[in-house]
Design an enzyme around this catalytic site. Sequence first.
Site, PDB file in Angstrom:
ATOM      1  N   ASN A  11      43.424  35.974  42.566  1.00  0.00           N
ATOM      2  CA  ASN A  11      43.151  35.936  41.125  1.00  0.00           C
ATOM      3  C   ASN A  11      43.191  37.370  40.607  1.00  0.00           C
ATOM      4  OD1 ASN A  11      42.106  35.641  38.554  1.00  0.00           O
ATOM      5  ND2 ASN A  11      40.028  35.089  39.218  1.00  0.00           N
ATOM      6  N   TRP A  12      44.256  37.704  39.908  1.00  0.00           N
ATOM      7  CA  TRP A  12      44.451  39.102  39.475  1.00  0.00           C
ATOM      8  C   TRP A  12      43.600  39.464  38.266  1.00  0.00           C
ATOM      9  CZ3 TRP A  12      50.540  39.797  39.668  1.00  0.00           C
ATOM     10  CH2 TRP A  12      50.963  39.620  41.000  1.00  0.00           C
ATOM     11  N   LYS A  13      43.048  38.454  37.611  1.00  0.00           N
ATOM     12  CA  LYS A  13      42.265  38.708  36.388  1.00  0.00           C
ATOM     13  C   LYS A  13      43.112  39.537  35.403  1.00  0.00           C
ATOM     14  CE  LYS A  13      38.181  38.146  39.167  1.00  0.00           C
ATOM     15  NZ  LYS A  13      36.770  38.428  39.434  1.00  0.00           N
ATOM     16  N   HIS A 102      36.324  29.366  35.726  1.00  0.00           N
ATOM     17  CA  HIS A 102      35.874  30.584  36.408  1.00  0.00           C
ATOM     18  C   HIS A 102      34.608  31.099  35.712  1.00  0.00           C
ATOM     19  CE1 HIS A 102      35.714  34.687  37.868  1.00  0.00           C
ATOM     20  NE2 HIS A 102      36.482  34.289  38.872  1.00  0.00           N
ATOM     21  N   GLU A 104      33.683  33.944  34.901  1.00  0.00           N
ATOM     22  CA  GLU A 104      33.922  34.928  33.838  1.00  0.00           C
ATOM     23  C   GLU A 104      34.311  34.240  32.529  1.00  0.00           C
ATOM     24  OE1 GLU A 104      36.604  37.430  36.043  1.00  0.00           O
ATOM     25  OE2 GLU A 104      34.919  38.115  37.266  1.00  0.00           O
ATOM     26  N   GLU A 174      31.992  29.838  44.163  1.00  0.00           N
ATOM     27  CA  GLU A 174      31.917  31.277  43.909  1.00  0.00           C
ATOM     28  C   GLU A 174      30.539  31.626  43.359  1.00  0.00           C
ATOM     29  OE1 GLU A 174      35.957  33.273  43.324  1.00  0.00           O
ATOM     30  OE2 GLU A 174      35.351  32.485  41.376  1.00  0.00           O
ATOM     31  N   GLY A 180      32.820  40.445  42.531  1.00  0.00           N
ATOM     32  CA  GLY A 180      33.057  41.831  42.126  1.00  0.00           C
ATOM     33  C   GLY A 180      31.913  42.775  42.461  1.00  0.00           C
ATOM     34  N   SER A 220      33.736  38.659  46.512  1.00  0.00           N
ATOM     35  CA  SER A 220      33.796  39.851  47.377  1.00  0.00           C
ATOM     36  C   SER A 220      34.425  39.566  48.740  1.00  0.00           C
ATOM     37  CB  SER A 220      32.410  40.473  47.534  1.00  0.00           C
ATOM     38  OG  SER A 220      31.976  40.989  46.288  1.00  0.00           O
ATOM     39  N   GLY A 242      39.411  41.231  43.497  1.00  0.00           N
ATOM     40  CA  GLY A 242      39.779  42.641  43.685  1.00  0.00           C
ATOM     41  C   GLY A 242      40.688  42.902  44.873  1.00  0.00           C
TER      42      GLY A 242
HETATM   43  P1  PGA Z   1      36.148  39.276  43.744  1.00  0.00           P
HETATM   44  O1  PGA Z   1      36.436  38.128  42.660  1.00  0.00           O
HETATM   45  O2  PGA Z   1      36.910  38.917  44.994  1.00  0.00           O
HETATM   46  O3  PGA Z   1      36.636  40.535  43.103  1.00  0.00           O
HETATM   47  O4  PGA Z   1      34.675  39.275  44.007  1.00  0.00           O
HETATM   48  C1  PGA Z   1      36.533  36.779  43.059  1.00  0.00           C
HETATM   49  C2  PGA Z   1      36.800  35.897  41.865  1.00  0.00           C
HETATM   50  O5  PGA Z   1      36.261  36.155  40.792  1.00  0.00           O
HETATM   51  O6  PGA Z   1      37.571  34.921  41.941  1.00  0.00           O
END
Ligand code: PGA
Length: 256
Positions: A11-13, A102, A104, A174, A180, A220, A242
Site C-alpha cells: 500500500n503506497w499511500k 483503511h 487512515e 491492522e 507507521g 509496521s 512504508g
Molecule cells: P505500515 O502501514 O506498514 O507503514 O505500518 C501499513 C498500512 O497502513 O497498511
Amino acid sequence: MSGRELLVSGNWKMHHTHFDAIRFVQSLAALLRVAPLPSGRQLSVHPPFTALRSVQTALESDDVRVALGAQDCNQAEEGAFTGEVSATMLEKLNVSYVIVGHSERRRYAQESDETVRAKLDAVLRHSMVPILCVGESLDQREAGEAHSTVSSQLEAALSGRSATVTSRLVIAYEPVWAIGTGRSASPGDAEEMAGHVRAEVARLSGAAAAAEVRVQYGGSVSDENAASFLRCDDVDGLLVGGASLSADSFHRIATA
Ligand code: PGA
C-alpha cells in the site's frame, strides 16, 4: 497447510509519482526474475490513482505477475462527486484488489462502517476483490476492547452476506497503533486476532467462508519481521505500507 494462497500487498499511500511507479515496477520485475516468488504466493501493489494506468501498462507489457490494486474507491456508480473515483473506472484498468476501510480513511475521511459497507458492495459489483481493513486503536486495546472492536467492524461489513461472497474477500487485520509506528503486533497477537477474524466470519457467513477467506496482517511489517507473520497458520499474507515503497524491501518481504 491451509491451501489458501498468501497475498502480500504493498500500500503506497500518497507516495510515488507515476515516474517513480514505473521505475518501481521495472526494479521489482528484475528482482523477481532473479528470485521468483515461492509457490502459493501472490503480490499486489496499490499505487495512488495517478499512477494506476502507468503501473498497469508496465505490469502488462512485461508480463510481470503482480496484481494491480487500488487504495480506495467511491461507493456510487457515477455522479457529481468531485475528486472521487468509481469502481467502474478501476475495473477498466484491470484492477484486481481494492483496499476498503483503511484506518487512515476511517480517520481522515471520516468513513463510517456504513460507508465502508457500501464501498465493499461497489467493489464486489465490479468483480474485484476487496481488502477489508479492520483493527483497534491503542485506547481500545488498552480498554480491553480489541476483539469487540474488530467484531463490530466485521459485523457491519459482512452481516447478511453469503458464504460465496465472503469467501472471496481478503480481510486485513491492522491494529491502528501498529501502522507507521515501527511497533508491530507480535506474531502471537497477529495469529490470535486472525483466528478471531476467522471465527467471526464463521459466525456471520458460515464455516465454509471462514475456511476460504484470506486474513492479512498489517502494521509496521518489515523485511525483518515478515517471515515470522507468514509462518502463522491463520495469517494468509501481509498488508505493507512504508516497507513496500522500495522494490528491494518489498521483494525481500514477498520472498521472506
Ligand atoms: P505500515 O502501514 O506498514 O507503514 O505500518 C501499513 C498500512 O497502513 O497498511
